[in-house]
Design an enzyme around this catalytic site. Structure first.
Site, short mmCIF file in Angstrom:
data_model
loop_
_atom_site.label_atom_id
_atom_site.label_comp_id
_atom_site.label_asym_id
_atom_site.label_seq_id
_atom_site.Cartn_x
_atom_site.Cartn_y
_atom_site.Cartn_z
N SER A 21 0.88 -1.18 0.06
CA SER A 21 0.06 -0.08 0.24
C SER A 21 0.99 1.06 0.12
CB SER A 21 -1.01 -0.05 1.15
OG SER A 21 -1.86 1.21 1.08
N CYS A 22 0.87 1.92 -1.04
CA CYS A 22 2.00 2.92 -1.34
C CYS A 22 1.54 4.18 -1.72
CB CYS A 22 2.94 2.31 -2.63
SG CYS A 22 3.16 0.50 -2.11
N GLY A 23 2.44 5.05 -2.34
CA GLY A 23 2.26 6.41 -2.84
C GLY A 23 2.78 6.31 -4.25
N ASN A 256 -0.40 1.22 -6.46
CA ASN A 256 -0.53 1.47 -5.10
C ASN A 256 -1.96 0.80 -4.67
OD1 ASN A 256 -1.22 2.45 -2.67
ND2 ASN A 256 -2.51 4.08 -3.43
#
Length: 491
Positions: A21-23, A256
């Site tokens: 879970s990212c940017g 993401n």
């Protein structure tokens, strides 16, 4: 402990359940004008996504960050000349970034094997360049898994007049190298990883925080490092282990979110390998198996599939539409052509489903898409000087209000696409209507689709004749139905 930072399967931990879970973000000049400002702005976007990434108990050991850009020929020509390497004209060579073992003997063995593979595939390694790195800002954990980062250059022979044919050969070389070095059990092979090998794009990444990327890779600060496209990623590995190779960008995507259907997606891709056929790879097709990297994360597996579908002859937007289709079966206003497109491809590829925002590029087009429920929002700005800025949230790059001509957000199931060759933003309806109308998908379905209800039974009878009680009882025994299943669950 594996050198890249994550352990083997043990206890309750199984790497197949890893998710991110990212940017994410990108900066693109949609007219295709290369400049260092695109790279510099993208790195600013990356730093502003610091809160979307993560670190361990050491604040200077990050989960991963990086940047993908177009081939910076002006910069490479300059630094290669300093290293005694004469590069051909732009587009006439490929550049690869490779992670190698730190041990000098293991590294030399990996390099020799890679050069042998390149030669066996009919190409030539023009030279090697050690990528300057500065690990002074890295934490102890990141340093423990740190590989030696090198760059190598491969000639493009005259037989590859088509750029995609050359890309396919580079893909084949990389896959062979992965199988023969990384997954062969070779000493130090677990350190071997190729972030990118292409004549179109280049990737700099690592087990870094967002602010460490530019410090670790001084190349990125050089004014000659120019591109019209730059994708950046800040990794939050959620319930997983960070590592140098699992940082993004991958070769075609940044991601993401999570792919919740991953195990089924991987199994189906493995199953299809036995029946795959393509004239583009011909008898060399088996060299690229397995298509899905055995130890990759959900994002890496998604990238593996996009890469294969694109190199097998589809435009990248076509590949992404196959993998993340709109909800189409009960869509009342969707055109029949588009429904036929999705129905046809549902016979070839199951959806890669889950809450996700994905940006993708083939080095010429850049796009982004959300999952069908829009659970990972993304927003974009378009400026007067032909720049598009997209991020997983608002405010990733400070832009004066008088410079902005449009603000928007990605819509669930809709595709946002920029074509730097045509120099324009392509609307979702145009993309999908064009692809849906290219082939007679409805006719193919009508002529070839077989419904189970139309098939004869074991006695050769068609239709839905009621089976006898004795037949039903026999079948229940054959398939292991129990009294509890019949009376409690089914009833």
């Amino acid at each position: 402990m594996k050198p890249f930072g994550y352990p083997k399967k043990q206890g309750l931990y199984d790497p197949q359940f890893e998710h991110d879970s990212c940017g994410i973000g990108f900066v693109v000049n949609f007219k295709g004008r290369k400049s260092h400002s695109i790279v510099a702005d993208a790195l600013t976007v990356l730093r502003n996504l610091q809160h979307r990434g993560a670190c361990g108990c050491e604040t200077n050991t990050g989960d991963g960050a990086g940047i993908l850009m177009q081939m910076p020929h002006k910069f490479l020509e300059k630094v290669c000349k300093e290293s005694g390497i004469e590069l051909p004209a732009e587009g006439r060579y490929a550049a690869g970034i490779v992670f190698l073992p730190r041990d000098a003997g293991d590294r030399a063995e990996s390099i020799a094997l890679l050069e042998r593979i390149v030669k066996e595939e009919g190409l030539e390694v023009l030279g090697w360049r050690e990528v300057p790195t500065d690990n002074s800002s890295l934490g102890e954990t990141a340093r423990k898994g740190e590989p030696r980062v090198m760059q190598f250059f491969i000639s493009r022979s005259p037989e590859f007049s088509d750029g995609m044919a050359y890309e396919r050969k580079l893909y084949l070389i990389r896959k062979r190298a992965e199988n023969e070095i990384r997954f062969s059990g070779m000493q130090g092979g677990e350190y071997f990883y190729v972030p990118s090998l292409s004549h179109i794009t280049l990737v700099y990444k690592g087990m870094l925080t967002t602010w460490q990327v530019e410090l670790y890779y001084p190349d990125l600060s050089d004014p000659d490092m120019e591109s019209a496209i730059a994708l950046v990623h800040s990794r939050f590995s959620t319930n997983t282990f960070p590592s140098w190779d699992r940082s993004h960008p991958y070769r075609y995507i940044i991601h993401n979110g999570e792919i919740n259907t991953l195990r089924g997606n991987i199994n189906w891709m493995h199953a299809r390998e036995a029946v795959l056929e393509t004239s583009l790879f011909g008898p060399e097709l088996e060299k690229i198996f397995p298509i899905i990297q055995p130890d990759g994360s959900d994002s890496a597996n998604f990238d593996n599939c996009v890469e294969f579908l694109t190199l097998a002859g589809r435009p990248i937007e076509h590949a992404v539409m196959m993998m993340i289709p709109e909800p189409w079966s009960n869509h009342e206003t969707m055109s029949e052509e588009k429904k036929a497109f999705y129905e046809y491809h549902s016979c070839l590829m199951e959806p890669w489903d889950g809450p996700a925002s994905i940006a993708f590029t083939d080095g010429f087009k850049v796009g982004a898409i959300l999952d069908r429920n829009g659970l990972r929002p993304s927003r974009y700005y378009i400026t007067k000087d032909d720049v598009v800025i997209m991020g997983s949230e608002v405010g990733v790059l400070e832009v004066p209000a008088d410079r902005i001509i449009h603000k928007g957000r990605l819509q669930p199931g809709k595709m946002f696409l920029i074509d730097t060759v045509e120099g324009r933003i392509v609307e979702d309806d145009e993309i999908k209507s064009k692809l849906a109308g290219e082939k007679p998908y409805r006719k193919w379905l009508d002529d070839n689709l077989v419904n189970l209800s139309d098939l004869p039974d074991s006695n050769g009878n068609h239709g839905k004749e009621a089976a006898s009680h004795e037949d039903i009882l026999q079948r229940q025994k054959v398939f292991g139905y129990t009294f509890e299943e019949l009376r409690v669950i089914l009833a």
